[in-house]
Design an enzyme around this catalytic site. Structure first.
Site, short mmCIF file in Angstrom:
data_model
loop_
_atom_site.label_atom_id
_atom_site.label_comp_id
_atom_site.label_asym_id
_atom_site.label_seq_id
_atom_site.Cartn_x
_atom_site.Cartn_y
_atom_site.Cartn_z
N CYS A 2 0.83 -1.19 0.00
CA CYS A 2 0.00 0.00 0.00
C CYS A 2 0.87 1.24 0.00
O CYS A 2 2.09 1.17 -0.08
CB CYS A 2 -0.92 0.00 1.23
SG CYS A 2 -1.94 -1.49 1.40
N VAL A 53 -4.26 -7.73 -1.21
CA VAL A 53 -3.56 -8.98 -1.47
C VAL A 53 -4.14 -10.14 -0.67
O VAL A 53 -4.27 -11.25 -1.15
CB VAL A 53 -2.05 -8.83 -1.15
CG1 VAL A 53 -1.31 -10.15 -1.23
CG2 VAL A 53 -1.41 -7.81 -2.11
N GLY A 80 2.67 -3.23 3.86
CA GLY A 80 3.56 -4.37 4.00
C GLY A 80 2.86 -5.71 4.03
O GLY A 80 1.68 -5.83 3.70
N SER A 374 11.17 -12.27 -5.60
CA SER A 374 12.41 -11.78 -6.19
C SER A 374 13.61 -12.27 -5.38
O SER A 374 13.53 -12.45 -4.17
CB SER A 374 12.40 -10.25 -6.22
OG SER A 374 13.69 -9.73 -6.52
#
Length: 605
Positions: A2, A53, A80, A374
């Site tokens: 966010c 999410v 987060g 990642s």
């Protein structure tokens, strides 16, 4: 993920400043395309943009609670992901807390109600959040341990502004961008930036692993976590097994989402290992993405940091893992044009083609996924970069990644250099960070020096990469998770001796051993290769031409600060250090800085 923004001021009624708060919040719309909200009280104003999410229907913010039915509001804005949410929810439920959503935002809020600012120590994740405690009249700002999520602050007498990105603070008339000439070395090379620092006067970041508490007495920042050096008691087999167990737990936790999750797959050891674990643990086909450039097979040339192309290895990795793979192929013109958008995403001079190509890669990823894994951070914790394995660089009395190559700051005019004193700044910054490195009593020689080198790499270089990843991903509403930055893994690896990290004489020996059963030899043994660059001659020429034009542009705010002859000499082809692709790569910060000064009307003093 966010975007958060807010304003604390004990000298004015912020309920009269709602239009300004809304402008601050709206500037972060790309970070949170799924919802927005604001909350105000006499002395505090909070704004939030949401990227949903987990618990897509619940979890709207600002989120409000009370300790007692007649108590003052306790209000959270949060950015987060908390990966130990199930455990924390169970602990809090056992202590009498009731939950109305499944989202981790409510877990953070309830954790604050139960443990106060100390709740940060219990959180496993990536986060930046603010809590207004009406009962205590305090605003608490907290940032995750490695600084994965950004949190900027402008403190002034009687109050402060905060936000996920500088653009939200710039949307408030209380702050104007000013650059002191002495900060130019950091502008030209952000790897030199100290944790929590900033190049703009009056703007700084809450330092990683830190809490800032503001009340009527002012703002006070303090760390809640730091690395601690201890003897490593585990043997080789136990160490390998522990690393593998940690990685499996970390990846499993970071696969949790109510939206599509993918993996960034370059074909390097780090991303392939994560993708292999994600594919195995998810139990379903994994979607993967990689970036390449048109005609890269013709123009690519090997460098120390990029010895070979990613694309062939990424295809092999996808085939081995059975992923649904997409290769995002960009041409040099698109990369060049995209620099302006990357600058707007970062609000600071960007990394040129690296920011631009990553932004376009992430835009393509976002069309199919909302969350991506990642491999950022693996080189810093496992020891993967070439400068970790080059004795002359390890032993140099400066930042190892700088080496003995030229510095772009040498292009400043003589009178500016006299004022800036870049060599002195470099020595002082290096000495300051080195003094903070947690040492192990009795450790000496190469083992002790490599602990210092690893610590240095966990500061400016890692922060720069994490900042780039956050800013480019959130510019398109994509959440990027970084498993190698889980603090439990970082803590464990910090005390694994260097001799284990390069046990077979190569970089990242320990990581190779931990995932040896997951990858074929060709991928397992691939040398470190950094995020790819375009080597197209037309891109290089575009950069060089742009720099030379800058020298003749009377409207350039940077021009008078430069030594034109020195810049032209660099443009002709200066020797470059291990970190640079080529001369164009080294010169790019001049173009980016000039564009930034113009675009943001930065005043130089």
């Amino acid at each position: 993920m966010c975007g958060i923004a807010g304003w604390l001021d004990f000298r004015r009624d912020l309920r009269e400043e709602i239009p300004t708060l809304e402008r601050m919040t709206a500037s972060l719309a790309s970070r949170g395309p799924d919802g927005s909200g604001t909350w105000t009280a006499p002395h505090v104003a909070l704004g939030h943009r949401r990227l949903a999410v987990v618990d897509l229907e619940g979890g709207g913010q600002p989120m409000v609670a009370q300790r007692m039915p007649d108590g003052e509001p306790v209000v959270l804005v949060y950015n987060g992901e908390i990966y130990n949410t199930p455990e924390l929810r169970a602990q809090l439920t056992a202590r009498g807390h009731l939950f109305g959503t499944r989202c981790d935002s409510e877990v953070v809020l309830r954790s604050y109600l139960e443990w106060g600012a100390d709740c940060a120590e219990r959180l496993n994740g990536i986060f930046a959040f603010a809590v207004w405690d009406g009962d205590r009249e305090t605003l608490t700002l907290v940032r995750d341990r490695l600084g994965v999520k950004p949190l900027y602050v402008h403190v002034y007498p009687g109050g402060l502004l905060f936000a996920s990105e500088p653009k939200a603070i710039l949307a408030n008339p209380l702050f104007s961008p000013v650059l002191e000439v002495e900060r130019l070395p950091v502008v030209f090379n952000p790897r030199l930036k100290e944790p929590g620092g900033s190049v703009l006067t009056g703007l700084h970041e809450v330092a990683p692993a830190s809490t800032l508490v503001a009340d009527r007495g002012g703002a006070h920042e303090f760390p809640y976590w730091r690395l601690v050096s201890r003897p490593h008691a585990d043997d080789w087999d136990t160490t390998v097994a522990t690393v593998r167990g940690l990685l499996e737990d970390i990846v499993l936790r970071q696969l949790v989402a109510d939206v599509p999750v993918c993996s960034l797959l370059s074909g390097g050891l780090d991303s392939t290992a994560l993708s292999a674990l994600a594919a195995r643990l998810s139990g379903r086909p994994l979607t993967t993405f990689a970036v390449d450039f048109t005609e890269s097979d013709q123009h690519f040339h090997s460098t120390v940091l990029r010895p070979d192309r990613d694309a062939p290895y990424a295809r092999e990795a996808s085939s081995h893992l059975g992923t649904r793979h997409t290769e995002v192929v960009l041409d040099s013109a698109a990369v060049a044009v995209g620099a302006a958008e990357a600058l707007r995403a970062r609000d600071l001079p960007s990394l040129g083609q690296f920011d631009s190509s990553m932004l376009q890669l992430f835009a393509a990823v976002r069309r199919r996924s909302t969350v991506a894994l990642s491999g950022e951070g693996a080189d810093e914790v496992f020891g993967g970069y070439p400068w970790f394995h080059t004795p002359a660089l390890v032993e140099s009395e400066t930042y190892p990644w700088l080496g003995e190559g030229p510095r772009l700051v040498e292009c400043l005019a003589p009178d500016v250099l006299d004022r800036v004193r870049p060599e002195e700044q470099e020595r002082d910054g290096y000495a300051t960070l080195l003094a903070r490195a947690p040492r192990l009593e009795g450790e000496s020689g190469l083992q002790a020096r490599m602990r210092e080198v690893l610590y240095l790499s966990l500061q400016g270089p890692l922060h720069l990469l994490l900042d780039r990843t956050d800013r480019m991903s959130m510019a398109v509403g994509l959440e990027v998770r970084v498993p190698f930055c889980d603090h439990r893994l970082v803590e464990y690896l910090w005390n694994v001796p260097w001799s284990m990290k390069c046990a077979d004489g190569r970089e990242k020996s320990l990581l190779r051993a931990a995932v040896s059963d997951l990858l074929p030899p060709s991928l397992l043994n691939r040398r470190k290769s950094a995020y790819p660059a375009t080597h197209a001659p037309d891109y290089t020429q575009r950069v060089v031409t742009g720099v030379l034009r800058l020298l003749d542009d009377p409207d350039s705010p940077l021009r008078e600060l430069l030594d034109a002859d020195r810049v032209r000499k660099f443009a002709e082809g200066a020797d470059v250090s291990v970190a640079w692709v080529n001369t164009a790569h080294m010169l790019t910060p001049l173009l980016e800085t000039d564009a930034w000064l113009r675009t943001y009307n930065v005043r130089i003093v």
